[in-house]
Enzyme design. Structure first.
Site, PDB file in Angstrom:
ATOM      1  N   CYS A  83       0.902  -1.217   0.007  1.00 10.07           N
ATOM      2  CA  CYS A  83      -0.049   0.066  -0.059  1.00 10.07           C
ATOM      3  C   CYS A  83       0.770   1.216  -0.058  1.00 10.07           C
ATOM      4  O   CYS A  83       0.446   1.927  -0.652  1.00 10.07           O
ATOM      5  CB  CYS A  83      -1.111  -0.048   1.274  1.00 10.07           C
ATOM      6  SG  CYS A  83      -0.227  -0.056   2.640  1.00 10.07           S
ATOM      7  N   HIS A 377      -2.118   0.815   7.427  1.00  6.84           N
ATOM      8  CA  HIS A 377      -2.319   1.029   5.848  1.00  6.84           C
ATOM      9  C   HIS A 377      -2.161   2.327   5.383  1.00  6.84           C
ATOM     10  O   HIS A 377      -2.481   3.233   6.058  1.00  6.84           O
ATOM     11  CB  HIS A 377      -3.647   0.496   5.675  1.00  6.84           C
ATOM     12  CG  HIS A 377      -4.164   0.430   4.366  1.00  6.84           C
ATOM     13  ND1 HIS A 377      -3.497  -0.565   3.442  1.00  6.84           N
ATOM     14  CD2 HIS A 377      -5.142   1.049   3.535  1.00  6.84           C
ATOM     15  CE1 HIS A 377      -4.322  -0.106   2.061  1.00  6.84           C
ATOM     16  NE2 HIS A 377      -5.090   0.527   2.145  1.00  6.84           N
ATOM     17  N   ASN A 399      -7.909   4.724  -2.161  1.00  6.25           N
ATOM     18  CA  ASN A 399      -7.363   3.497  -1.629  1.00  6.25           C
ATOM     19  C   ASN A 399      -6.974   2.642  -2.776  1.00  6.25           C
ATOM     20  O   ASN A 399      -7.021   3.073  -3.992  1.00  6.25           O
ATOM     21  CB  ASN A 399      -8.690   2.607  -0.752  1.00  6.25           C
ATOM     22  CG  ASN A 399      -7.999   1.865   0.186  1.00  6.25           C
ATOM     23  OD1 ASN A 399      -6.696   1.602   0.258  1.00  6.25           O
ATOM     24  ND2 ASN A 399      -8.898   0.878   0.608  1.00  6.25           N
TER      25      ASN A 399
END
Length: 458
Positions: A83, A377, A399
Site C-alpha cells: 500500500c 495501511h 485507496n
C-alpha cells in the site's frame, strides 16, 4: 493420589493461576441472561460486525467535499502489502498530471517492488554481518532473522527507491502473479535469507576478512536476484514510450527512455529534501523529531525521520496542500471502525461495547502503547470538507483495493475518526510553516523499530 492428579492440584493452587474457587466466582459472575442466550444464538451464525453495526449511523453518506483534488484511476494492490508504494506512486502521478494538465501515466509497482525486495534482502544480510558477534537471541539479531523480508514500507522508501532506480510505466513492466500475491515468494526468499545469514555469521565468528565476507554477500544477493527475476520478471533497462491523455490518445511522439531518464521527465529533481513526514504520537513530546533505527532501506537510503505534531497542526498542513490541488501520502489504522462495504470510517460505526456488555475505553496513546492500534495501511489523501470556520468535517482518501471497493474505490472518514486513527502524513515543504521546518531540522531522537507505532504500512 496419582502423579497426574498431584500435578493438576499443584497447577491449580500455584500463585496467579485460576483456582477452582476463582473459576466458580467467574462462572457465577456470568450467569447467562435471556439477552445473553439470544446474542449467543445470533453470533453462532452471524459475524460480530453484523450484530454490532450501529444502524443509527448507517444512513446515506454525505459525499460532498468543499476541497477536492482531481480524480484519478483507482489502483489495486491485491494480495500484497505494498500500500505504501501504491500511495506514494499515486501521489507522484497526481503531481505529474497537475503539472502537465493533460498527460496521464501510471507507474509500475512491479518494477520498483523488485528493487525494494533486493534492498531489504541486503539489509538482512548486512545486518547479519554487523551483528555477527552478538548471540543469536540478541534483540537486534532477532530483528533481522524474524522478518528478513516483507512487503511494507513508507513514503521514505518510495523517495529513495525512485531516485536510485527510476520509474517505468505500468505498460512497460506489468504486474506478475507473485507481485499481486506475495506470500509464497516472500516466505521462500525469507527462508533462503535466514540460511545465508547464518552462513555470514559463521564467517564473522571464524574471523574471515571483511572483503571475503562482502564477496560472499554479493554472491548471495545474486541468488536472491535470480529468485526475484523468476517471480517478478527482470527489471526493464530501456523502453520506448509515448504519453497519452485520459482518453488514451497519444499526445507525444514515442521516445526512448531509461528508468532514470523517465524519472527525471515525470518527477524532475530528487524527492528527498522536498518533503517532511509528520506523525501524531501522543505518547511522545510534540514538536520534536524522531528517527527510526534500521529502517528497511537503511544501507541504501535513509532512516525514516519524522516530526511529531498534534492533530490540529497535521490537519492544517493537509488542508493547505489539498487547497493547492496536491494529494498527500497518509496512513491509518484502517481496521478500526471501518464499514468496508460502504467505504465509510467513523468512530460510531460499530457498538461493540453494547454487544458485549462492557467498555473499550483506551485513548489513542494507550492503544498505541499496548499494541492495540498503530499505522497499518497507507492511502492517498485527496479531499476535505470544511465548515464555515475552516475546520474539517470529513476527509476522503483514494485507496488501493480496487475501484469496486468502498465508495468508488475511496474511503470517506469523519473528522473524529481521522483524529483517532490517522498517524502519518507526507507533505511538501512549500506548505509547511517556517517554525515547523525549523523543528524538523532538530537532532532526532533515535527510536527502535520494534516500537508499536513503527510497523510498516501494508
Amino acid at each position: 493420589m496419582g502423579l497426574a492428579a498431584t500435578l493438576t492440584a499443584a497447577a491449580q493452587t500455584k500463585d496467579g493461576g485460576i483456582t477452582p474457587q476463582m473459576l466458580q466466582q467467574i462462572e457465577q459472575q456470568n450467569a447467562p441472561t435471556a439477552s445473553d442466550r439470544a446474542l449467543r444464538n445470533a453470533l453462532a451464525s452471524n459475524a460480530i460486525d453484523a450484530l454490532a453495526k450501529n444502524m443509527q449511523n448507517a444512513g446515506a453518506m454525505d459525499t460532498y467535499f468543499s476541497v477536492e483534488t482531481k480524480k484519478q484511476s483507482i489502483t489495486n494492490q491485491k494480495s500484497s502489502g505494498r500500500c505504501w508504494m501504491f500511495s506514494g506512486l499515486n501521489v507522484l502521478r497526481a503531481n505529474f498530471a497537475k503539472r502537465t494538465d493533460s498527460l496521464t501515466v501510471t507507474f509500475s509497482q512491479d518494477y520498483l517492488f523488485f528493487y525494494d525486495q533486493l534492498e531489504k534482502a541486503n539489509l538482512m544480510l548486512q545486518g547479519a554481518i554487523d551483528t555477527g558477534k552478538k548471540p543469536l537471541d540478541d534483540q537486534r539479531v532477532q530483528f533481522f532473522f524474524h522478518h528478513p523480508l516483507n512487503d511494507g514500507g513508507t513514503f521514505c522508501g518510495v523517495a529513495d527507491l525512485t531516485e536510485k532506480y527510476g520509474l517505468v510505466p505500468t505498460e512497460v513492466q506489468p504486474e506478475t502473479y507473485s507481485a499481486e500475491s506475495t506470500s509464497r515468494m516472500s516466505r521462500l526468499i525469507s527462508s533462503k535469507l535466514r540460511e545465508q545469514g547464518l552462513e555470514l555469521r559463521k564467517m564473522v565468528a571464524a574471523g574471515k576478512k571483511a572483503k571475503d565476507i562482502q564477496k560472499r554477500k554479493t554472491e548471495m544477493l545474486g541468488e536472491i536476484y535470480h529468485m526475484l527475476v523468476i517471480t517478478l520478471g527482470e527489471p526493464v533497462k530501456e523502453f520506448t514510450y509515448a504519453f497519452r491523455n485520459k482518453q488514451g490518445k497519444a499526445l507525444t511522439a514515442p521516445k526512448k527512455y531509461t528508468p532514470q531518464s523517465f524519472y527525471k521527465e515525470v518527477v524532475g529533481d530528487k524527492l528527498n529534501g522536498t518533503f517532511i513526514m509528520v506523525m501524531n504520537d501522543p505518547r511522545r513530546d510534540y514538536y520534536k523529531t524522531y528517527e527510526v533505527e534500521y529502517d528497511r532501506h537503511t544501507y541504501d537510503g535513509h532512516n525514516w525521520k519524522y516530526l511529531n505534531l498534534p492533530m490540529e497542526d497535521i490537519e492544517a498542513l493537509a488542508i493547505a496542500s489539498l487547497k493547492d490541488g496536491r494529494k498527500l501520502y497518509s496512513s491509518y489504522d484502517v481496521g478500526k471502525q471501518l464499514d468496508r462495504k460502504r467505504g465509510y470510517a467513523d468512530t460510531e460505526n460499530y457498538d461493540y461495547a453494547s454487544l458485549f456488555g462492557t467498555t473499550f475505553g483506551m485513548n489513542k496513546a494507550e492503544r498505541i502503547s499496548t499494541f492495540d492500534s498503530g499505522s497499518t495501511h497507507a492511502m492517498t489523501l485527496t479531499a476535505v470538507d470544511l465548515d464555515a470556520e475552516g475546520q474539517p468535517l470529513k476527509w476522503k482518501v483514494e485507496n488501493s483495493w480496487g475501484a469496486d471497493s468502498g465508495y468508488q474505490g475511496c474511503i470517506i472518514m469523519t473528522a473524529r475518526w481521522f483524529r483517532e486513527y490517522m498517524f502519518r502524513l507526507v507533505v511538501d515543504k512549500q506548505y509547511v510553516p517556517e517554525k515547523l521546518l525549523k523543528a524538523y531540522e532538530q537532532q532526532p531522537v533515535m527510536v527502535m523499530p520494534e516500537d508499536p507505532l513503527f510497523l510498516l504500512d501494508e
